[in-house]
Design a protein around this motif. Structure first.
Motif, PDB file in Angstrom:
ATOM      1  N   ARG A  90       0.826  -1.210   0.000  1.00 32.74           N
ATOM      2  CA  ARG A  90       0.000   0.000   0.000  1.00 32.74           C
ATOM      3  C   ARG A  90       0.858   1.258   0.000  1.00 32.74           C
ATOM      4  O   ARG A  90       0.342   2.372  -0.062  1.00 32.74           O
ATOM      5  N   ARG A  91       2.177   1.119   0.074  1.00 33.47           N
ATOM      6  CA  ARG A  91       3.065   2.285   0.132  1.00 33.47           C
ATOM      7  C   ARG A  91       3.272   2.888  -1.251  1.00 33.47           C
ATOM      8  O   ARG A  91       2.939   2.283  -2.258  1.00 33.47           O
ATOM      9  N   ASP A  92       3.821   4.093  -1.303  1.00 35.07           N
ATOM     10  CA  ASP A  92       3.864   4.830  -2.567  1.00 35.07           C
ATOM     11  C   ASP A  92       4.913   4.315  -3.546  1.00 35.07           C
ATOM     12  O   ASP A  92       4.601   3.956  -4.674  1.00 35.07           O
ATOM     13  N   LEU A  93       6.175   4.289  -3.128  1.00 36.63           N
ATOM     14  CA  LEU A  93       7.276   3.963  -4.027  1.00 36.63           C
ATOM     15  C   LEU A  93       7.972   2.672  -3.597  1.00 36.63           C
ATOM     16  O   LEU A  93       8.026   2.358  -2.401  1.00 36.63           O
ATOM     17  N   THR A  94       8.535   1.982  -4.568  1.00 34.62           N
ATOM     18  CA  THR A  94       9.226   0.725  -4.247  1.00 34.62           C
ATOM     19  C   THR A  94      10.363   0.949  -3.254  1.00 34.62           C
ATOM     20  O   THR A  94      10.617   0.099  -2.398  1.00 34.62           O
ATOM     21  N   ILE A  95      11.039   2.091  -3.357  1.00 33.29           N
ATOM     22  CA  ILE A  95      12.167   2.336  -2.457  1.00 33.29           C
ATOM     23  C   ILE A  95      11.702   2.615  -1.028  1.00 33.29           C
ATOM     24  O   ILE A  95      12.512   2.613  -0.097  1.00 33.29           O
ATOM     25  N   GLN A 104      18.914  -6.775  10.358  1.00 35.47           N
ATOM     26  CA  GLN A 104      19.029  -6.129   9.039  1.00 35.47           C
ATOM     27  C   GLN A 104      18.792  -7.099   7.886  1.00 35.47           C
ATOM     28  O   GLN A 104      19.297  -6.910   6.777  1.00 35.47           O
ATOM     29  N   ASN A 105      18.008  -8.153   8.143  1.00 34.39           N
ATOM     30  CA  ASN A 105      17.563  -9.023   7.062  1.00 34.39           C
ATOM     31  C   ASN A 105      16.485  -8.286   6.283  1.00 34.39           C
ATOM     32  O   ASN A 105      15.483  -7.849   6.847  1.00 34.39           O
ATOM     33  N   LEU A 106      16.686  -8.147   4.974  1.00 36.43           N
ATOM     34  CA  LEU A 106      15.830  -7.310   4.144  1.00 36.43           C
ATOM     35  C   LEU A 106      14.643  -8.083   3.584  1.00 36.43           C
ATOM     36  O   LEU A 106      14.794  -9.196   3.087  1.00 36.43           O
ATOM     37  N   THR A 107      13.478  -7.481   3.679  1.00 32.84           N
ATOM     38  CA  THR A 107      12.289  -7.969   2.985  1.00 32.84           C
ATOM     39  C   THR A 107      11.955  -6.955   1.902  1.00 32.84           C
ATOM     40  O   THR A 107      11.663  -5.798   2.195  1.00 32.84           O
ATOM     41  N   ASP A 108      12.030  -7.405   0.638  1.00 29.14           N
ATOM     42  CA  ASP A 108      11.921  -6.478  -0.486  1.00 29.14           C
ATOM     43  C   ASP A 108      11.075  -7.103  -1.601  1.00 29.14           C
ATOM     44  O   ASP A 108      11.570  -7.420  -2.687  1.00 29.14           O
ATOM     45  N   PRO A 109       9.773  -7.280  -1.347  1.00 29.49           N
ATOM     46  CA  PRO A 109       8.932  -7.980  -2.326  1.00 29.49           C
ATOM     47  C   PRO A 109       8.678  -7.204  -3.613  1.00 29.49           C
ATOM     48  O   PRO A 109       8.280  -7.799  -4.621  1.00 29.49           O
ATOM     49  N   TYR A 110       8.923  -5.897  -3.619  1.00 29.78           N
ATOM     50  CA  TYR A 110       8.572  -5.090  -4.794  1.00 29.78           C
ATOM     51  C   TYR A 110       9.807  -4.458  -5.455  1.00 29.78           C
ATOM     52  O   TYR A 110       9.697  -3.471  -6.175  1.00 29.78           O
ATOM     53  N   HIS A 111      10.982  -5.045  -5.147  1.00 30.34           N
ATOM     54  CA  HIS A 111      12.242  -4.708  -5.833  1.00 30.34           C
ATOM     55  C   HIS A 111      12.686  -3.264  -5.607  1.00 30.34           C
ATOM     56  O   HIS A 111      13.190  -2.601  -6.517  1.00 30.34           O
ATOM     57  N   HIS A 123       6.372   3.627  -8.673  1.00 28.17           N
ATOM     58  CA  HIS A 123       5.250   3.274  -7.816  1.00 28.17           C
ATOM     59  C   HIS A 123       5.222   1.771  -7.556  1.00 28.17           C
ATOM     60  O   HIS A 123       5.692   0.968  -8.368  1.00 28.17           O
ATOM     61  N   VAL A 124       4.633   1.409  -6.409  1.00 30.15           N
ATOM     62  CA  VAL A 124       4.585  -0.001  -6.010  1.00 30.15           C
ATOM     63  C   VAL A 124       3.486  -0.744  -6.757  1.00 30.15           C
ATOM     64  O   VAL A 124       3.685  -1.851  -7.248  1.00 30.15           O
ATOM     65  N   SER A 125       2.311  -0.139  -6.832  1.00 30.96           N
ATOM     66  CA  SER A 125       1.161  -0.809  -7.443  1.00 30.96           C
ATOM     67  C   SER A 125       0.239   0.232  -8.075  1.00 30.96           C
ATOM     68  O   SER A 125       0.379   1.436  -7.816  1.00 30.96           O
ATOM     69  N   PRO A 126      -0.735  -0.212  -8.891  1.00 40.29           N
ATOM     70  CA  PRO A 126      -1.685   0.732  -9.488  1.00 40.29           C
ATOM     71  C   PRO A 126      -2.475   1.529  -8.453  1.00 40.29           C
ATOM     72  O   PRO A 126      -3.007   2.600  -8.753  1.00 40.29           O
ATOM     73  N   ALA A 127      -2.530   1.028  -7.208  1.00 45.21           N
ATOM     74  CA  ALA A 127      -3.239   1.741  -6.142  1.00 45.21           C
ATOM     75  C   ALA A 127      -2.596   3.095  -5.844  1.00 45.21           C
ATOM     76  O   ALA A 127      -3.201   3.934  -5.168  1.00 45.21           O
ATOM     77  N   PRO A 154       8.883   6.610 -16.067  1.00 49.94           N
ATOM     78  CA  PRO A 154       7.857   7.122 -16.991  1.00 49.94           C
ATOM     79  C   PRO A 154       6.450   6.632 -16.660  1.00 49.94           C
ATOM     80  O   PRO A 154       5.489   7.402 -16.734  1.00 49.94           O
ATOM     81  N   GLU A 155       6.329   5.377 -16.264  1.00 54.59           N
ATOM     82  CA  GLU A 155       4.994   4.850 -15.963  1.00 54.59           C
ATOM     83  C   GLU A 155       4.426   5.467 -14.681  1.00 54.59           C
ATOM     84  O   GLU A 155       3.207   5.619 -14.541  1.00 54.59           O
TER      85      GLU A 155
END
Length: 407
Positions: A90-95, A104-111, A123-127, A154-155
């Motif tokens: 639900r967050r705005d940006l992938t970063i 410090q084990n990273l969880t990064d499902p959206y790259h 953006h993370v998702s169309p939402a 761009p997208e």
């Protein structure tokens, strides 16, 4: 019950930037469990708790659903079965959609890490397109990380453009908009914030008075950059380079709005743009409910910045009127900020960024001379009431005449 650092704390650590704010999300817990452990609830919209010892914020993992217009038009759902991945999507940006545990084990499902390395704001998702505030947030992040080479995907810019065209931006409250605008103006590259808003059509919606400056020419002799919009961005950039406060940066953004009203047949001259622009500056001030000090300085700079540039040529009487307008006797800092804005305006011209600005010291000296006129001798001479005011004005004018002759 698992606790993770999320968002900016993870992002900035991976970028090697000092981490200032730490947000934490709690997965697998209920409100009752948090209360039982001594956490104190805050916020009415969704379950956020303060740590019993450190006072830091911990939010229960949650999902959200669009339920109305604007930034506040969402329904939140928090429960122990909401996963970390569901909270992050639900967050705005992938970063900003990464999390890490205490090891410090990273969880990064959206790259997000991949986009950090590629220097892309995506953006993370169309939402993303459900929240109009994200247009301002992404533009602000672009300003913050421009020095590191970040650009908007761009997208993502396309989704921001859709939001700008949807009418959703008008649903933003003045308070939320100002919070993002003021933070963006204090970044190292605030002009990028305006550039991104313009690229996605949001500037035309939020600040049409600023958008109207692009494509408006100025005399090349005074403005080698010619375009008024480009000049405004350069002035804003100079304000950031010189570490100016928010009041000065806001004034720099709005100082030339009157040039957007000049009929094309009068281009590139802009007669009386200073006074013509005041109603526009006032409108922008009121639209975002800018703080009073920002509003006042923007109006004064808009009206008098050309006086600042011509300071060395001003008659002593005009100079005195200028000092009176700023109430330099009781509010010296405001006049200092006016001088700073004038200097940024002078430096915000292509190829002239390093040119000296002797007007600054001249104006400071004039203010000092006017303030140094002693009132007590006039009182001893029997002046009082309106006559005293006139006597003080005469003495200040006499002192400024002497100052100009010596300069």
């Amino acid at each position: 019950m698992q606790i993770y650092k999320v968002g900016g704390a993870v992002r900035d650590r991976l970028l090697g930037i000092a981490v200032t704010d730490i947000d934490r999300v709690v997965v697998g817990a209920t409100t009752e469990e948090m209360l039982a452990k001594g956490y104190r609830p805050v916020g009415a919209d969704f379950p956020v708790f303060l740590h019993p010892k450190t006072g830091e914020e911990y939010a229960l993992a949650r999902t959200e659903r669009k339920s109305g217009r604007g930034y506040g038009g969402f329904t939140f759902h928090a429960s122990p079965d909401v996963t970390l991945e569901e909270d992050l999507i639900r967050r705005d940006l992938t970063i900003n959609a990464m999390a890490e545990d205490d090891q410090q084990n990273l969880t990064d499902p959206y790259h997000g890490q991949r986009d950090l390395e590629a220097r892309v704001l995506r953006h993370v998702s169309p939402a993303f397109a459900e929240d109009p505030l994200r247009v301002l947030r992404v533009a602000r992040f672009a300003a913050r990380y421009a020095e590191l080479g970040f650009t908007v995907a761009p997208e993502t810019l396309d989704l921001m453009r859709q939001l700008s065209e949807s009418g959703e931006l008008q649903a933003l409250t003045a308070e939320r908009s100002w919070k993002e605008i003021s933070r963006a103006l204090m970044e190292n590259q605030p002009q990028v914030f305006i550039e991104v808003l313009r690229a996605c059509g949001a500037l035309e919606v939020l600040m049409p008075e600023v958008d109207a400056l692009f494509g408006v020419p100025q005399p090349a002799a005074h403005h080698p950059e010619i375009d008024t919009g480009a000049h405004t961005l350069s002035v804003l950039q100079q304000a950031a380079l010189h570490k100016q406060p928010l009041t000065v940066r806001w004034a720099c953004l709005l100082h030339d709005l009157g040039k957007g009203l000049t009929p094309e047949e009068q281009w590139p001259r802009h007669i009386a743009h200073e006074s013509k622009g005041l109603k526009l500056i006032k409108a922008v001030n009121e639209r975002f409910k800018a703080p009073r000090d920002c509003q006042e300085l923007a109006l004064l700079v808009g009206e008098y910045h050309t006086h600042g540039h011509r300071a060395l040529e001003l008659k002593p009487s005009t100079l005195l009127e200028l000092l009176q307008s700023f109430d330099v006797y009781r509010r010296p800092q405001r006049f200092e900020e006016f001088i700073a804005a004038c200097e940024m305006d002078a430096r915000g011209r292509k190829g002239l960024e390093q040119r000296s600005y002797p007007q600054a010291d001249y104006l400071r000296g004039a203010a000092t001379v006017a303030r140094s006129v002693a009132v007590q001798p006039l009182l001893e001479q029997g002046f009082k009431g309106p006559e005293l005011g006139e006597a003080i004005k005469r003495e200040r004018l006499k002192a400024l005449k002497a100052y100009k002759e010596q300069a």
